[in-house]
Design a protein around this motif. Structure first.
Motif, PDB file in Angstrom:
ATOM      1  N   LEU A  91      -3.881 -11.440  -1.521  1.00  0.00           N
ATOM      2  CA  LEU A  91      -3.669 -12.622  -0.480  1.00  0.00           C
ATOM      3  C   LEU A  91      -4.714 -13.479  -0.214  1.00  0.00           C
ATOM      4  O   LEU A  91      -5.936 -13.005  -0.073  1.00  0.00           O
ATOM      5  N   ARG A  92      -4.316 -14.816   0.155  1.00  0.00           N
ATOM      6  CA  ARG A  92      -5.669 -15.810   0.339  1.00  0.00           C
ATOM      7  C   ARG A  92      -5.059 -16.680   1.285  1.00  0.00           C
ATOM      8  O   ARG A  92      -3.842 -17.160   1.141  1.00  0.00           O
ATOM      9  N   SER A  93      -5.940 -17.096   2.001  1.00  0.00           N
ATOM     10  CA  SER A  93      -5.732 -18.483   2.863  1.00  0.00           C
ATOM     11  C   SER A  93      -6.818 -19.187   3.276  1.00  0.00           C
ATOM     12  O   SER A  93      -7.943 -18.395   3.469  1.00  0.00           O
ATOM     13  N   ASN A  94      -7.143 -20.323   2.707  1.00  0.00           N
ATOM     14  CA  ASN A  94      -8.466 -21.328   2.990  1.00  0.00           C
ATOM     15  C   ASN A  94      -9.253 -20.443   1.886  1.00  0.00           C
ATOM     16  O   ASN A  94      -9.216 -20.252   0.912  1.00  0.00           O
ATOM     17  N   ASN A  95     -10.378 -20.176   2.796  1.00  0.00           N
ATOM     18  CA  ASN A  95     -11.573 -19.479   1.835  1.00  0.00           C
ATOM     19  C   ASN A  95     -11.528 -18.164   2.093  1.00  0.00           C
ATOM     20  O   ASN A  95     -12.649 -17.239   1.681  1.00  0.00           O
ATOM     21  N   ARG A  96     -10.498 -17.324   2.303  1.00  0.00           N
ATOM     22  CA  ARG A  96     -10.489 -16.083   2.707  1.00  0.00           C
ATOM     23  C   ARG A  96      -9.547 -15.274   1.558  1.00  0.00           C
ATOM     24  O   ARG A  96      -8.433 -15.881   1.316  1.00  0.00           O
ATOM     25  N   TYR A  97      -9.988 -14.110   1.117  1.00  0.00           N
ATOM     26  CA  TYR A  97      -9.068 -13.418   0.033  1.00  0.00           C
ATOM     27  C   TYR A  97      -9.220 -11.996   0.330  1.00  0.00           C
ATOM     28  O   TYR A  97     -10.180 -11.339   1.190  1.00  0.00           O
ATOM     29  N   CYS A  98      -8.066 -11.290   0.166  1.00  0.00           N
ATOM     30  CA  CYS A  98      -8.055  -9.843   0.421  1.00  0.00           C
ATOM     31  C   CYS A  98      -7.259  -9.344  -1.017  1.00  0.00           C
ATOM     32  O   CYS A  98      -6.077  -9.839  -1.213  1.00  0.00           O
ATOM     33  N   THR A  99      -7.725  -8.425  -1.847  1.00  0.00           N
ATOM     34  CA  THR A  99      -7.317  -7.977  -2.820  1.00  0.00           C
ATOM     35  C   THR A  99      -7.157  -6.270  -2.812  1.00  0.00           C
ATOM     36  O   THR A  99      -7.957  -5.895  -2.195  1.00  0.00           O
ATOM     37  N   SER A 100      -5.883  -5.737  -2.963  1.00  0.00           N
ATOM     38  CA  SER A 100      -5.648  -4.126  -2.696  1.00  0.00           C
ATOM     39  C   SER A 100      -4.785  -3.972  -3.785  1.00  0.00           C
ATOM     40  O   SER A 100      -3.705  -4.552  -4.251  1.00  0.00           O
ATOM     41  N   PRO A 101      -4.803  -2.613  -3.924  1.00  0.00           N
ATOM     42  CA  PRO A 101      -3.826  -1.824  -4.763  1.00  0.00           C
ATOM     43  C   PRO A 101      -2.492  -2.030  -4.474  1.00  0.00           C
ATOM     44  O   PRO A 101      -2.466  -1.786  -2.923  1.00  0.00           O
ATOM     45  N   MET A 102      -1.490  -1.948  -5.073  1.00  0.00           N
ATOM     46  CA  MET A 102      -0.361  -1.729  -4.604  1.00  0.00           C
ATOM     47  C   MET A 102       0.166  -0.236  -4.625  1.00  0.00           C
ATOM     48  O   MET A 102       0.341   0.522  -5.611  1.00  0.00           O
ATOM     49  N   PRO A 103       0.391   0.469  -3.526  1.00  0.00           N
ATOM     50  CA  PRO A 103       0.718   1.917  -3.636  1.00  0.00           C
ATOM     51  C   PRO A 103       1.945   2.181  -4.303  1.00  0.00           C
ATOM     52  O   PRO A 103       3.130   1.560  -4.067  1.00  0.00           O
ATOM     53  N   ASP A 104       2.019   3.246  -4.813  1.00  0.00           N
ATOM     54  CA  ASP A 104       3.389   3.615  -5.522  1.00  0.00           C
ATOM     55  C   ASP A 104       4.090   4.605  -4.327  1.00  0.00           C
ATOM     56  O   ASP A 104       3.754   5.854  -4.676  1.00  0.00           O
ATOM     57  N   VAL A 105       5.004   4.176  -3.613  1.00  0.00           N
ATOM     58  CA  VAL A 105       5.541   4.810  -2.626  1.00  0.00           C
ATOM     59  C   VAL A 105       7.113   4.719  -2.642  1.00  0.00           C
ATOM     60  O   VAL A 105       7.463   3.909  -3.334  1.00  0.00           O
ATOM     61  N   SER A 106       7.613   5.811  -2.116  1.00  0.00           N
ATOM     62  CA  SER A 106       9.194   5.782  -1.923  1.00  0.00           C
ATOM     63  C   SER A 106       9.526   5.080  -0.595  1.00  0.00           C
ATOM     64  O   SER A 106       9.698   5.829   0.678  1.00  0.00           O
ATOM     65  N   PHE A 107       9.825   3.729  -0.491  1.00  0.00           N
ATOM     66  CA  PHE A 107      10.047   3.121   0.667  1.00  0.00           C
ATOM     67  C   PHE A 107      11.858   3.566   0.787  1.00  0.00           C
ATOM     68  O   PHE A 107      12.419   3.420  -0.012  1.00  0.00           O
ATOM     69  N   PRO A 108      12.139   3.663   2.153  1.00  0.00           N
ATOM     70  CA  PRO A 108      13.686   3.778   2.630  1.00  0.00           C
ATOM     71  C   PRO A 108      14.626   2.770   2.016  1.00  0.00           C
ATOM     72  O   PRO A 108      13.936   1.652   1.774  1.00  0.00           O
TER      73      PRO A 108
END
Length: 349
Positions: free
Chosen positions: A213-230
């Motif tokens: 995710l990014r907005s203006n000068n900020r970024y956040c990078t993260s793994p996408m967890p492999d989960v079982s969502f309802p």
């Protein structure tokens, strides 16, 4: 020819904002106790890693050359409290110095105590656009139960975001199409107060699914967890016995106490709020009845807090209420893209 240096001039207030943003990450491991400061020509890049999140922000500066240092987050925060105006930032092998017009603070490098991790090489697909209000709305129903970590994520499903804590569910449609996967709620929360559009990109790091995710000068990078969502689609009613339109602000003002009973009767909603020894009753006139297949008044009892949270998450002045039965989920929605579903409080017979 101008000679490059490891010294930069930077605005203290702008720098402090980005340090404060990074400081909102939880300190849960040795790596999260430090911030990496990197000088490049014309900018300072600040980075922090915590709980699987890689956050990065860039602040414009004057001067600079390639150089990096890691320092303790707590010490840098303390330093920023006593510095104002224009700041001279100097990176040396053994630490970082921050000098304003009347004060100089030197921080020792943390490289001997904490090793800063390698930054992920993110390869992304096409970006998708999220509005900060959409993030706020979908975060309404995020779970916080450590025993059910799956529900601490937001499900992205082809242009739709969904959260649930088992007692309620929030669904926001942000586009006609989009990626499918799960994103930690803490990543979205980092941008919920952004003052401009937020771009989300699904991609990979070392062949594994990640998101940025990014907005203006900020970024956040993260793994996408492999989960079982309802299976959230099964939870949303295909139609409602009663569907009416009301004034959102009037409903908010009428709700108090711990729990509230909503009765659709004729051309109004009767709102009864109760807590301990206090009971309040108020009518809110309906703006419109979309459908009513009931033979008489229909009542449902739900948490006052959940109603307030749902209504605050809707950006329209009018909202829709959908009811099927006293023991069926209640639906609050706008006319565009947001829906909040709330489970009723079941009363003993």
């Amino acid at each position: 020819k101008q000679e490059m240096t490891k010294e930069l001039m930077i605005d203290t207030e702008e720098f402090a904002k980005e340090i404060a943003w990074l400081n909102k990450m939880p300190s849960v491991e040795p790596t999260s106790a430090v911030i990496q400061i990197t000088a490049v020509v014309g900018a300072v890049i600040v980075r922090r890693v915590s709980d699987g999140q890689y956050r990065e922000s860039t602040v414009q500066a004057v001067g600079g050359d390639q150089a990096s240092v890691t320092v303790a987050v707590s010490k840098l925060l303390d330093a920023m409290k006593v510095l104002t105006g224009t700041l001279t930032l100097t990176i040396e092998d053994d630490g970082l110095s921050l000098e304003s017009s009347d004060r100089k603070v030197t921080l020792r490098s943390a490289k001997n105590t904490v090793e800063f991790p390698a930054w992920p090489q993110f390869a992304g697909n096409e970006f998708e656009v999220l509005l900060p209000d959409s993030l706020t709305q979908v975060l309404t129903s995020v779970g916080n139960d450590d025993n059910i970590p799956t529900l601490k994520n937001i499900a992205f499903d082809g242009g739709t975001m969904v959260s649930t804590d088992r007692h309620r569910l929030s669904r926001v449609v942000y586009d006609k199409r989009g990626f499918t996967g799960h994103v930690p709620a803490t990543v979205l929360r980092a941008f919920a107060k952004a003052d401009t559009a937020v771009y989300v990109t699904a991609g990979v790091v070392d062949g594994q699914p990640w998101v940025q995710l990014r907005s203006n000068n900020r970024y956040c990078t993260s793994p996408m967890p492999d989960v079982s969502f309802p299976n959230w689609k099964k939870l949303i009613p295909e139609s409602e016995l009663v569907k009416v339109v009301f004034d959102r602000n009037q409903m908010l003002k009428a709700i108090s106490g711990d729990e509230v009973s909503l009765t659709v009767d004729g051309d109004s909603i009767i709102i009864v709020s109760e807590s301990d020894d206090m009971r309040t009753e108020q009518k809110v006139a309906l703006n419109r009845t979309i459908s009513n297949k009931s033979d008489g008044p229909v009542t449902v009892t739900i948490s006052s807090k959940y109603v307030r949270d749902s209504l605050r998450g809707l950006g329209t002045s009018q909202a829709m209420l959908g009811i099927n039965a006293p023991d069926s989920p209640v639906v609050f929605s706008d006319f565009i893209n947001t829906l909040h579903l709330v489970m009723p409080i079941r009363k003993a017979s």
